[in-house]
Structures are given as structure tokens and as C-alpha cells.
Enzyme design. Structure first.
Site, PDB file in Angstrom:
ATOM      1  N   VAL A 253       0.861  -1.180   0.000  1.00  0.00           N
ATOM      2  CA  VAL A 253       0.000   0.000   0.000  1.00  0.00           C
ATOM      3  C   VAL A 253       0.896   1.229   0.000  1.00  0.00           C
ATOM      4  O   VAL A 253       1.760   1.391   0.877  1.00  0.00           O
ATOM      5  CB  VAL A 253      -0.935   0.030   1.224  1.00  0.00           C
ATOM      6  CG1 VAL A 253      -2.064   1.028   0.988  1.00  0.00           C
ATOM      7  CG2 VAL A 253      -1.499  -1.343   1.532  1.00  0.00           C
TER       8      VAL A 253
ATOM      9  N   HIS B 201      -7.456   7.030   1.734  1.00  0.00           N
ATOM     10  CA  HIS B 201      -7.684   5.626   1.392  1.00  0.00           C
ATOM     11  C   HIS B 201      -6.588   4.739   1.982  1.00  0.00           C
ATOM     12  O   HIS B 201      -6.847   3.648   2.481  1.00  0.00           O
ATOM     13  CB  HIS B 201      -7.709   5.478  -0.140  1.00  0.00           C
ATOM     14  CG  HIS B 201      -8.670   4.445  -0.610  1.00  0.00           C
ATOM     15  ND1 HIS B 201      -9.986   4.718  -0.869  1.00  0.00           N
ATOM     16  CD2 HIS B 201      -8.506   3.130  -0.861  1.00  0.00           C
ATOM     17  CE1 HIS B 201     -10.589   3.607  -1.259  1.00  0.00           C
ATOM     18  NE2 HIS B 201      -9.715   2.629  -1.260  1.00  0.00           N
TER      19      HIS B 201
ATOM     20  N   ARG C 236      12.271  -2.375  -0.221  1.00  0.00           N
ATOM     21  CA  ARG C 236      11.905  -3.453   0.704  1.00  0.00           C
ATOM     22  C   ARG C 236      11.350  -4.683  -0.020  1.00  0.00           C
ATOM     23  O   ARG C 236      10.789  -5.581   0.580  1.00  0.00           O
ATOM     24  CB  ARG C 236      10.883  -2.931   1.721  1.00  0.00           C
ATOM     25  CG  ARG C 236      11.508  -1.904   2.665  1.00  0.00           C
ATOM     26  CD  ARG C 236      10.484  -1.014   3.332  1.00  0.00           C
ATOM     27  NE  ARG C 236      11.138  -0.089   4.272  1.00  0.00           N
ATOM     28  CZ  ARG C 236      11.775   1.033   3.900  1.00  0.00           C
ATOM     29  NH1 ARG C 236      11.843   1.397   2.628  1.00  0.00           N
ATOM     30  NH2 ARG C 236      12.356   1.805   4.819  1.00  0.00           N
TER      31      ARG C 236
HETATM   32  C1  DLZ Z   1      -8.093   1.540  -4.053  1.00  0.00           C
HETATM   33  C2  DLZ Z   1      -6.665   1.214  -3.687  1.00  0.00           C
HETATM   34  C3  DLZ Z   1      -5.710   2.231  -3.576  1.00  0.00           C
HETATM   35  C4  DLZ Z   1      -6.040   3.677  -3.745  1.00  0.00           C
HETATM   36  N1  DLZ Z   1      -4.431   1.957  -3.291  1.00  0.00           N
HETATM   37  C5  DLZ Z   1      -4.063   0.662  -3.122  1.00  0.00           C
HETATM   38  C6  DLZ Z   1      -2.709   0.337  -2.813  1.00  0.00           C
HETATM   39  O1  DLZ Z   1      -1.816   1.182  -2.722  1.00  0.00           O
HETATM   40  N2  DLZ Z   1      -2.400  -0.981  -2.633  1.00  0.00           N
HETATM   41  C7  DLZ Z   1      -3.337  -1.978  -2.732  1.00  0.00           C
HETATM   42  O2  DLZ Z   1      -2.987  -3.154  -2.540  1.00  0.00           O
HETATM   43  N3  DLZ Z   1      -4.620  -1.686  -3.016  1.00  0.00           N
HETATM   44  C8  DLZ Z   1      -4.998  -0.412  -3.231  1.00  0.00           C
HETATM   45  N4  DLZ Z   1      -6.296  -0.111  -3.518  1.00  0.00           N
HETATM   46  C9  DLZ Z   1      -7.258  -1.223  -3.727  1.00  0.00           C
HETATM   47  C10 DLZ Z   1      -7.873  -1.736  -2.416  1.00  0.00           C
HETATM   48  O3  DLZ Z   1      -6.978  -2.587  -1.715  1.00  0.00           O
HETATM   49  C11 DLZ Z   1      -9.144  -2.565  -2.745  1.00  0.00           C
HETATM   50  O4  DLZ Z   1      -8.817  -3.538  -3.718  1.00  0.00           O
HETATM   51  C12 DLZ Z   1     -10.263  -1.694  -3.265  1.00  0.00           C
HETATM   52  O5  DLZ Z   1     -10.527  -0.633  -2.360  1.00  0.00           O
HETATM   53  C13 DLZ Z   1     -11.552  -2.514  -3.477  1.00  0.00           C
HETATM   54  O6  DLZ Z   1     -11.997  -3.067  -2.231  1.00  0.00           O
END
Ligand code: DLZ
Length: 162
Positions: free
Chosen positions: A90, A97, A136
């Protein structure tokens, strides 16, 4: 883990039990897939290095890190694994978010550890930018996937010895 001080891929090889009879489920988030695949490569390589059999490593994908919790639960409920590793990345964006995803998956995986009699290993990078994630995922700070694999082996061994 303070990666500024510790390389994620550094560990005492002699402290890791033999994994030849262990079964692993690995759930990988598709978001930031260049990074999550690098995490997977590290985890798989480390499991194999410690004796895990390729046929005892089950890999499945979910769309994003938020879905790792349900993916891990469904993987556990197959009854075919001794531990579940979740791999996600993430990266901080312009909105909140990031916070909600990180909070959701952290809480979710914690609850699975308590609910099931099974180790769920948290291989999720939460970084301010992509470079920190690359650092990482096989970069200058090692690979979070390696760390997750070693932790999974140790936790399965821990459980088997109780
Ligand atoms: C929507 C979203 C965003 C903005 N960023 C990431 C991220 O950096 N890494 C990741 O694994 N997933 C991201 N997602 C998707 C969310 O994990 C999820 O798949 C959606 O919100 C649908 O539930």
C-alpha cells in the site's frame, strides 16, 4: 520492523526449522503487482531454501490489499495449509484511502490469527512512496517476502511443538 536498522532478508539461517513437511498458502494482492510479485519471489525462494516442496506452496491472487483478509480466510478454510502468508503493498496517495486499507488489513489479519488455529503472516508493505516499497521488495533494505517466509516457518514449528 525498523528497516533502517535491519535488512529484511538478514536472519540466522540456523534458527529456521526444516520446512519439508510444511504447507503454505500465499495470497498476493494484484495492486502494485511489480512489487507484490517481487515479494512473492522472495517468499517462495526462502521457503524452498528451507526445504519446502513446490507442491506444498499454493499461490492465489486477490485484487488489492484490502481483499487479503478474506483471501487468507478462504485459503485457511481449504484445510490444505499450515500457515497463510499475505503479500501486499500500500503506497500513500493523496487521500485517506491508504489509512483505511492499512487499518482494515492489519485488523483483519490480526483477527484471523486469533480466530483460527493457524498462523497468518503479515507481509504487507505500507510506504510513503514507490521507492520505499522497491527498497523493501528485493532492494537495499532486503525483501519483506523473505521475512514473511521465515516467520511462517517459525510459527508452524512453534505450534507443532506445543
Ligand atoms: C483503491 C486502492 C488504492 C487507492 N491503493 C491501493 C494500494 O496502494 N495498494 C493496494 O494493494 N490496493 C490499493 N487499492 C485497492 C484496495 O486494496 C481494494 O482492492 C479496493 O478498495 C476494493 O476493495
Amino acid at each position: 520492523m525498523a528497516t533502517a536498522l535491519k535488512n529484511l532478508s538478514d536472519y540466522d539461517i540456523h534458527s529456521v526449522p526444516d520446512a519439508s513437511n510444511m504447507r503454505f498458502g500465499i495470497v498476493v494482492a494484484e495492486w502494485n503487482n511489480d512489487i507484490t510479485e517481487a515479494l512473492y519471489a522472495g517468499a517462495e525462494k526462502t521457503l524452498l531454501k528451507h526445504g519446502a516442496k513446490p507442491e506444498n506452496i499454493i499461490k492465489r491472487y486477490v485484487p488489492g490489499t484490502f481483499e487479503l483478509t478474506l483471501g487468507a480466510q478462504l485459503m485457511a478454510e481449504t484445510g490444505q495449509v499450515d500457515a497463510v502468508i499475505v503479500l501486499g503493498t500500500v503506497i500513500q496517495g493523496e487521500t485517506r484511502h491508504f489509512d483505511f486499507i492499512c487499518q482494515g488489513v492489519t485488523q483483519g489479519i490480526t483477527e484471523l490469527n486469533i480466530k483460527y488455529n493457524l498462523p497468518f503472516i503479515f507481509g504487507v508493505l505500507t510506504t510513503n512512496n514507490k521507492q520505499q516499497a522497491l527498497d523493501r521488495a528485493g532492494g537495499k533494505h532486503g525483501n519483506k517476502g523473505d521475512e514473511a517466509a521465515v516467520t511462517a516457518i517459525k510459527m508452524i514449528d512453534f505450534k507443532s511443538r506445543l
